[in-house]
Design an enzyme around this catalytic site. Sequence first.
Site, PDB file in Angstrom:
ATOM      1  N   ASP A  39       8.574   3.933   8.552  1.00 52.40           N
ATOM      2  CA  ASP A  39       8.873   3.106   9.725  1.00 52.40           C
ATOM      3  C   ASP A  39      10.281   3.342  10.258  1.00 52.40           C
ATOM      4  OD1 ASP A  39       6.343   1.966   9.358  1.00 52.40           O
ATOM      5  OD2 ASP A  39       7.164   0.547   7.911  1.00 52.40           O
ATOM      6  N   HIS A  67       2.632   4.300  13.839  1.00 49.96           N
ATOM      7  CA  HIS A  67       3.730   4.817  14.654  1.00 49.96           C
ATOM      8  C   HIS A  67       3.662   4.202  16.048  1.00 49.96           C
ATOM      9  CE1 HIS A  67       3.494   8.665  11.954  1.00 49.96           C
ATOM     10  NE2 HIS A  67       3.836   7.584  11.291  1.00 49.96           N
ATOM     11  N   ARG A 333       2.483  -6.874   7.876  1.00 51.17           N
ATOM     12  CA  ARG A 333       3.343  -7.493   6.855  1.00 51.17           C
ATOM     13  C   ARG A 333       4.805  -7.429   7.289  1.00 51.17           C
ATOM     14  NH1 ARG A 333       1.760  -4.206   1.552  1.00 51.17           N
ATOM     15  NH2 ARG A 333       1.564  -2.585   3.107  1.00 51.17           N
ATOM     16  N   LEU A 362      20.160   1.828  15.905  1.00 48.31           N
ATOM     17  CA  LEU A 362      21.568   1.459  15.787  1.00 48.31           C
ATOM     18  C   LEU A 362      21.816   0.120  16.480  1.00 48.31           C
ATOM     19  CD1 LEU A 362      24.343   2.772  14.809  1.00 48.31           C
ATOM     20  CD2 LEU A 362      24.755   3.107  17.247  1.00 48.31           C
TER      21      LEU A 362
HETATM   22  P1  GDP Z   1       7.348   5.184  12.290  1.00 49.05           P
HETATM   23  O1  GDP Z   1       6.290   4.723  11.356  1.00 49.05           O
HETATM   24  O2  GDP Z   1       8.423   5.950  11.581  1.00 49.05           O
HETATM   25  O3  GDP Z   1       6.811   5.945  13.469  1.00 49.05           O
HETATM   26  O4  GDP Z   1       8.048   3.872  12.851  1.00 49.05           O
HETATM   27  P2  GDP Z   1       7.303   2.531  13.376  1.00 49.05           P
HETATM   28  O5  GDP Z   1       6.752   2.808  14.719  1.00 49.05           O
HETATM   29  O6  GDP Z   1       6.404   1.999  12.339  1.00 49.05           O
HETATM   30  O7  GDP Z   1       8.529   1.520  13.416  1.00 49.05           O
HETATM   31  C1  GDP Z   1       9.648   1.750  14.195  1.00 49.05           C
HETATM   32  C2  GDP Z   1       9.781   0.611  15.219  1.00 49.05           C
HETATM   33  O8  GDP Z   1      11.073   0.652  15.764  1.00 49.05           O
HETATM   34  C3  GDP Z   1       8.837   0.749  16.392  1.00 49.05           C
HETATM   35  O9  GDP Z   1       8.478  -0.544  16.805  1.00 49.05           O
HETATM   36  C4  GDP Z   1       9.665   1.440  17.468  1.00 49.05           C
HETATM   37  O10 GDP Z   1       9.272   1.116  18.786  1.00 49.05           O
HETATM   38  C5  GDP Z   1      11.022   0.853  17.175  1.00 49.05           C
HETATM   39  N1  GDP Z   1      12.157   1.738  17.460  1.00 49.05           N
HETATM   40  C6  GDP Z   1      12.272   3.071  17.257  1.00 49.05           C
HETATM   41  N2  GDP Z   1      13.509   3.490  17.546  1.00 49.05           N
HETATM   42  C7  GDP Z   1      14.201   2.391  17.943  1.00 49.05           C
HETATM   43  C8  GDP Z   1      15.563   2.170  18.332  1.00 49.05           C
HETATM   44  O11 GDP Z   1      16.391   3.078  18.369  1.00 49.05           O
HETATM   45  N3  GDP Z   1      15.909   0.886  18.634  1.00 49.05           N
HETATM   46  C9  GDP Z   1      15.011  -0.143  18.590  1.00 49.05           C
HETATM   47  N4  GDP Z   1      15.420  -1.368  18.902  1.00 49.05           N
HETATM   48  N5  GDP Z   1      13.741   0.032  18.227  1.00 49.05           N
HETATM   49  C10 GDP Z   1      13.341   1.279  17.899  1.00 49.05           C
HETATM   50  P1  IMO Z   2       4.674   5.207   8.486  1.00 47.83           P
HETATM   51  O1  IMO Z   2       4.103   6.559   8.791  1.00 47.83           O
HETATM   52  C1  IMO Z   2       5.725   2.131   5.548  1.00 47.83           C
HETATM   53  C2  IMO Z   2       3.475   2.151   1.778  1.00 47.83           C
HETATM   54  C3  IMO Z   2       2.602   0.920   1.609  1.00 47.83           C
HETATM   55  C4  IMO Z   2       2.624   0.796   0.099  1.00 47.83           C
HETATM   56  C5  IMO Z   2       2.591   2.246  -0.370  1.00 47.83           C
HETATM   57  C6  IMO Z   2       1.209   2.754  -0.750  1.00 47.83           C
HETATM   58  O2  IMO Z   2       4.327   4.149   9.455  1.00 47.83           O
HETATM   59  O3  IMO Z   2       6.127   5.296   8.174  1.00 47.83           O
HETATM   60  P2  IMO Z   2      -0.959   3.363   0.682  1.00 47.83           P
HETATM   61  O4  IMO Z   2      -1.803   2.511   1.579  1.00 47.83           O
HETATM   62  O5  IMO Z   2      -0.406   4.567   1.333  1.00 47.83           O
HETATM   63  O6  IMO Z   2      -1.658   3.697  -0.613  1.00 47.83           O
HETATM   64  O7  IMO Z   2       0.275   2.391   0.258  1.00 47.83           O
HETATM   65  O8  IMO Z   2       3.085   3.006   0.712  1.00 47.83           O
HETATM   66  N1  IMO Z   2       3.269   2.890   3.041  1.00 47.83           N
HETATM   67  C7  IMO Z   2       4.059   2.775   4.116  1.00 47.83           C
HETATM   68  N2  IMO Z   2       5.132   1.977   4.347  1.00 47.83           N
HETATM   69  N3  IMO Z   2       5.334   3.003   6.494  1.00 47.83           N
HETATM   70  C8  IMO Z   2       4.276   3.815   6.261  1.00 47.83           C
HETATM   71  O9  IMO Z   2       3.900   4.783   7.127  1.00 47.83           O
HETATM   72  C9  IMO Z   2       3.573   3.707   5.046  1.00 47.83           C
HETATM   73  N4  IMO Z   2       2.512   4.342   4.523  1.00 47.83           N
HETATM   74  C10 IMO Z   2       2.328   3.841   3.293  1.00 47.83           C
HETATM   75  O10 IMO Z   2       3.181  -0.196   2.247  1.00 47.83           O
HETATM   76  O11 IMO Z   2       3.839   0.238  -0.333  1.00 47.83           O
HETATM   77 MG    MG Z   3       5.340   2.969  10.767  1.00 49.40          MG
END
Ligand code: GDP
Ligand code: IMO
Ligand code: MG
Length: 455
Positions: A39, A67, A333, A362
């Site tokens: 994330d 994502h 969560r 940031l």
């Molecule tokens: P990923 O799993 O690595 O693709 O990340 P996620 O999408 O699960 O979580 C990142 C969250 O942060 C998303 O809701 C994005 O829209 C948000 N996000 C990403 N870059 C930035 C940033 O530079 N600033 C802020 N405020 N939000 C961001």
């Molecule tokens: P993105 O691509 C955050 C975590 C789960 C759990 C552990 C194992 O959005 O960054 P699983 O269902 O893979 O067997 O769960 O890994 N987990 C993640 N946490 N971002 C993810 O993906 C995750 N993918 C799996 O929360 O702790």
């Molecule tokens: Mg994510």
Amino acid sequence: MAGALQAYTQAENAAFAATYDPQEPRNKVTVVLGAQWGDEGKGKVVDLLAMDADIVCRCQGGNNAGHTVVVDSVEYDFHLLPSGVLNKKAVSFIGNGVVIHLPGLFDEAEKNLQKGKGLQGWEERLKISDRAHIVFNFHQAVDGIQEQQRQQQEGKNLGTTKKGIGPAYSSKAARNGLRVCDLVSDFKVFEEKFRMLADHFLTMYPKLNVDIDGELKQLKDYTERLRPLVTDGVYFMHKALNGPSKKILVEGANAALLDIDFGTYPFVTSSNCTVGGVCTGLGVPPSYVGRVYGVVKAYTTRVGVGAFPTEQDNETGDLLQSRGREIGVTTGRRRRCGWLDLILVRYAHMVNGFSAIALTKLDILDTLPEIKVGVAYKVDGKPLPSFPANMDVLTRVSVDYQTFPGWCCSTEDARSFKDLPSQAQNYIQFIEDFLQVPVKWVGVGKSRESMIKRF
Ligand code: GDP
Ligand code: IMO
Ligand code: MG
């Protein structure tokens, strides 16, 4: 050579033969990987780089990933689809290393179609490797049962996403898993193998509640929709890598500290989320891996269970959680939050060899009068020389922090490095010096525009 390229036309073979030089790859892949516990904002970085990409690939994981990409104020959520699917000129590719839950894939596309125009025509620009393994509904149910058992027997579970990821990769490793190529071949043969696999899990978990006939019918219905998307992934990638100039991107899912080998085992996912997963999950020779960008959140978050040395189970953590809207995209969560841990990011860099870093979120630190960064671990007062393999040790570490003054103003409108307050610039420069890796992008908001590009 000619034998290896037998799936190509004569003209294609001739073109390859004329240009093929194993020492000098034609096109290299650019890779975006999470450097913490997920994330970090990989989706957003990929979306940005995908605007002029020709091919965007996923190489591992499944719909445990979540994502978020914000374009024109529309918030798209991707789980299995590469975030680059929003680029209508690019082909999206799901490689052999990914585990695919078909109802999940089609639901995800449907939901995003409802949100905005970005997904229109997605089926015409998606390719799926015939070697990718399939996640079945019973894999997901087994994931839930295994979590319950861990809770009952060990007093704690792993906190998985319950998307069937562990059980599906277990089937793959046990060599009784089923792949996309099985589904699109003779359905009778597939059905036989499917029933055997289901029986295998029913024997292990007699309480498993599965509708085998219902799932088979559902899978049969999906088959016709799936067939035109299926391709031989090895040939697809080979062609892309050795044909005319193409920009190829790989979007990592999950992250380094969730990697099955290098992560905080056993509190990890079941695939290689580090750079090796790109080669094995797509069929890309190592010499074709080009730039590897690490995505690092300006603080740290973790979903699920497991050691988290810089966690702030206090007001600071609450503030990061609420300002950063740290809620899991896949499971809803609340994400645990803490200070940036550079010991952990340096470890991720050792495994991945980052060319540069995208530092995201940031802006979430904007209101903090003081910001801390973890720079060393100690156990029993003694410095730890490396990131520990043993989770009992990681749970016991105390962290040495470096403290920085905050900037206490909004960075959201900054569009260049010099627009950032000096305290924020210092924070970024410290990260670069510590890691010895340049910070190429700095994220100050959710949208495409709010990503500062430094060089
Ligand atoms: P990923 O799993 O690595 O693709 O990340 P996620 O999408 O699960 O979580 C990142 C969250 O942060 C998303 O809701 C994005 O829209 C948000 N996000 C990403 N870059 C930035 C940033 O530079 N600033 C802020 N405020 N939000 C961001
Ligand atoms: P993105 O691509 C955050 C975590 C789960 C759990 C552990 C194992 O959005 O960054 P699983 O269902 O893979 O067997 O769960 O890994 N987990 C993640 N946490 N971002 C993810 O993906 C995750 N993918 C799996 O929360 O702790
Ligand atoms: Mg994510």
